[in-house]
Motif scaffolding. Structure first.
Motif, short mmCIF file in Angstrom:
data_model
loop_
_atom_site.label_atom_id
_atom_site.label_comp_id
_atom_site.label_asym_id
_atom_site.label_seq_id
_atom_site.Cartn_x
_atom_site.Cartn_y
_atom_site.Cartn_z
N ASP A 1 11.58 8.29 21.19
CA ASP A 1 12.19 9.41 21.35
C ASP A 1 11.43 10.62 21.36
OD1 ASP A 1 10.00 10.43 19.83
OD2 ASP A 1 11.22 11.08 18.17
N LEU A 2 10.86 10.37 22.67
CA LEU A 2 10.34 10.71 23.22
C LEU A 2 9.01 12.32 23.38
CD1 LEU A 2 13.29 11.67 26.04
CD2 LEU A 2 11.22 9.99 26.66
N GLN A 3 9.14 12.05 21.85
CA GLN A 3 7.89 12.69 21.45
C GLN A 3 6.42 12.39 22.41
OE1 GLN A 3 7.71 14.41 17.09
NE2 GLN A 3 9.08 12.70 17.12
N HIS A 4 5.03 12.82 22.24
CA HIS A 4 4.08 12.58 22.95
C HIS A 4 3.04 11.95 21.98
CE1 HIS A 4 0.57 13.06 25.33
NE2 HIS A 4 1.58 12.33 26.51
N GLU A 5 3.11 11.02 21.96
CA GLU A 5 1.83 10.59 20.62
C GLU A 5 0.06 11.65 20.60
OE1 GLU A 5 -0.35 7.31 22.57
OE2 GLU A 5 -0.35 8.24 24.47
N VAL A 6 0.09 12.23 21.44
CA VAL A 6 -0.80 13.56 20.72
C VAL A 6 -1.07 13.84 20.05
CG1 VAL A 6 -2.71 15.27 21.98
CG2 VAL A 6 -2.30 13.52 23.46
N ASP A 7 1.12 14.87 20.54
CA ASP A 7 0.87 15.62 19.10
C ASP A 7 1.55 14.83 17.72
OD1 ASP A 7 1.52 17.19 21.45
OD2 ASP A 7 3.40 17.65 21.90
N VAL A 8 2.54 13.89 18.11
CA VAL A 8 2.02 13.28 16.59
C VAL A 8 0.63 12.85 16.39
CG1 VAL A 8 3.48 11.22 15.97
CG2 VAL A 8 4.65 12.47 17.30
N VAL B 1 -10.57 9.19 17.50
CA VAL B 1 -10.28 8.56 18.23
C VAL B 1 -9.65 9.46 19.70
CG1 VAL B 1 -8.04 8.13 19.11
CG2 VAL B 1 -8.68 7.31 16.87
N GLY B 2 -10.18 9.89 20.46
CA GLY B 2 -9.62 10.41 21.89
C GLY B 2 -8.56 9.67 22.61
N ILE B 3 -7.51 10.45 23.50
CA ILE B 3 -6.66 9.54 23.95
C ILE B 3 -6.78 9.64 25.55
CG2 ILE B 3 -3.93 9.58 23.78
CD1 ILE B 3 -3.82 10.24 20.74
N LEU B 4 -6.69 8.70 25.56
CA LEU B 4 -6.79 8.83 27.60
C LEU B 4 -4.88 8.88 28.24
CD1 LEU B 4 -7.58 9.05 30.41
CD2 LEU B 4 -8.91 6.68 29.97
N THR B 5 -4.27 9.94 28.65
CA THR B 5 -3.17 9.75 28.66
C THR B 5 -2.44 10.83 29.66
OG1 THR B 5 -0.58 9.16 27.23
CG2 THR B 5 -1.98 11.07 26.43
N ASN B 6 -0.92 10.36 29.77
CA ASN B 6 -0.64 11.32 30.35
C ASN B 6 1.11 12.21 29.85
OD1 ASN B 6 0.92 9.28 31.39
ND2 ASN B 6 -0.06 9.85 33.42
N PRO B 7 1.86 12.42 30.44
CA PRO B 7 3.28 12.76 29.96
C PRO B 7 3.91 11.74 29.60
CG PRO B 7 3.36 14.69 31.62
CD PRO B 7 1.73 13.16 31.71
N THR B 8 4.01 9.77 29.93
CA THR B 8 4.02 8.84 29.95
C THR B 8 3.85 8.57 28.47
OG1 THR B 8 3.18 7.15 30.98
CG2 THR B 8 4.52 8.34 32.16
#
Length: 446
Positions: free
Chosen positions: A88-95, A76-83
């Motif tokens: 709980d405001l944890q970023h999806e890439v980190d999780v 999986v490659g994630i196309l995202t930004n800070p939103t």
């Protein structure tokens, strides 16, 4: 996303704001019918019985609730930004990168970048993310085969898109989605869209519809300026209506829908935290007025970048108190206008004293931001005919007015130049809006 006055790239030029914090839920095959009434604002007559605020569950949250089963066994490659955050405001890439149930192998960055540090019409480039060790591939200004090559080089099977939109056609994240879907067709990849709320709600579409010949990164396909759709709904519309013509067929698409969102939900009623989708979209109030005040990106006015209230504070050194007086006299629905004096710290008229207005939202449901933008342009053209200018991306002999790219046709510029009443200009796109409303309602999911 928030367009500035730097030179753009022909008609493809500068980009504009992106945002709208959001939510979504597991995809269903069927598309809900919805009644966008064919009026000048294409109001959706359908109403949810829900009348009180509550927390919406975003597509990201729903994906996690179901154990990421939609991504099982795929790179999986994630196309995202800070939103791209959980409740709980944890970023999806980190999780997701730390979760053994998901195989995250790459990240893709849009305008403003994956971490959101770049200003308008810029990106962070490609780099290795210090926190996760993942390679971040820059997708800004890439489309077609060059973007397909990036997807191939990344080695992913599926692109996961999760970026909050703000509901305006010229907010470029939806066209990043469009370009990625088209490139995924060419590269043989799958796309999964995590749906999030439209902060403007979803009752209506309004504003002019983009015409052929005005395709740029602020509008790839003929939708209205305020589309009244979620990114998931737009993805299904793009896939059925536009991708077959552009790249020969639809992409393998899955939309993870929201749970608990209703079409009349907006302006913070979803219960989700606001995360800046771009550096100059600091609040929900900014997003409400943005479809109108961003039209000043097609002029020689400051849109308020470099102030604490971008797109709400606007003006120029040649403006005076008369602008606020004229707009206040119009009694714009849902808006309050005050006279404002400011000196931007960067961007247009940086360090210069400007006069203009500061607009506040008093009733978000009553606001017609496009009509406000047309009233603003009309007042400026009338009050300051010697100083007001349209931004020309071409030459004197072959002008290419940026306002036409923003609005999708010459209608607004020609109406303002002719001194037509605001109501006549707004009515000029009624027929085109009716046609889009009929297409739009086939793809509404909520």
């Amino acid at each position: 996303m928030d367009t500035d006055n730097r030179p753009s790239f022909g008609r493809r030029g500068a980009l504009i704001g992106a945002a709208g914090l959001a939510s979504a839920g597991l995809a269903t095959a069927g598309l809900a019918a919805a009644g966008s009434a064919p009026t000048a604002r294409a109001d959706d007559k359908r109403r949810s019985p829900r009348t009180h605020p509550g927390r919406v569950r975003s597509g990201l949250q729903r994906l996690a609730d179901h154990g990421y089963r939609e991504l099982a066994g795929e790179k999986v490659g994630i196309l995202t930004n800070p939103t791209g955050v959980f409740d709980d405001l944890q970023h999806e890439v980190d999780v997701l990168q730390a979760d053994p149930r998901v195989m995250v192998t790459a990240v893709f960055g849009p305008e403003h970048g994956f971490r959101g540090t770049a200003q308008a019409n810029d990106s962070e480039g490609s780099f290795v993310d210090d926190k996760t060790g993942l390679t971040v591939y820059d997708t800004f200004e890439l489309s077609g085969r060059p973007l397909a090559d990036v997807l191939q080089r990344s080695g992913v099977d599926t692109v996961l898109f999760d970026i909050a939109d703000v509901g305006a056609r010229f907010y470029t994240y939806i066209w990043t989605l469009f370009d990625t879907m088209a490139a995924a067709v060419l590269a043989g990849k799958r796309v999964v869209v995590l749906d999030r709320p439209n902060p403007l709600g979803g009752r209506r579409a309004s504003g002019p519809v983009m015409r052929p010949g005005y395709e740029t990164f602020v509008g790839r396909a003929p939708i209205s300026l305020v589309h009244g759709m979620t990114v998931g709904e737009l993805a299904t519309l793009f896939n059925a209506e536009f991708l077959p013509e552009r790249v020969g067929g639809p992409v393998d698409l899955t939309v993870i829908e929201m749970d608990g969102w209703w079409r009349d939900c907006g302006y913070g009623e979803d219960g989700l935290p606001w995360v800046l989708p771009s550096p100059n979209m600091p609040t929900l109030e900014t997003a409400i007025v943005y479809p109108g005040s961003c039209l000043l990106s097609g002029t020689n006015l400051s849109q308020g970048r470099g102030t604490t209230r971008p797109f709400q504070i606007v003006g120029a050194p040649f403006v005076d108190h008369r602008l606020a007086a004229e707009l206040a006299a119009r009694r714009l629905d849902g808006l309050a206008v005050r006279e404002a004096y400011f000196a931007p710290t960067f961007s247009t008229y940086s360090g210069e004293n400007c006069v203009g207005i500061d607009v506040a939202v008093t009733d978000w449901r009553a606001v017609d931001a496009v009509a406000y933008g047309v009233a603003l342009l009309s007042a400026l053209r009338h009050l300051y005919p010697q100083d007001f200018r349209w931004r020309n991306e071409g030459t004197e002999d072959d002008p290419q007015f940026w306002i036409d790219n923003l609005t999708g046709s010459p209608l607004v510029r020609e109406g303002v130049d002719a001194g037509h009443p605001v109501e006549r200009i707004v009515a000029s796109w009624t027929t085109e809006l009716h046609r889009f409303a009929a297409v739009r309602r086939r793809y509404l999911r909520y």
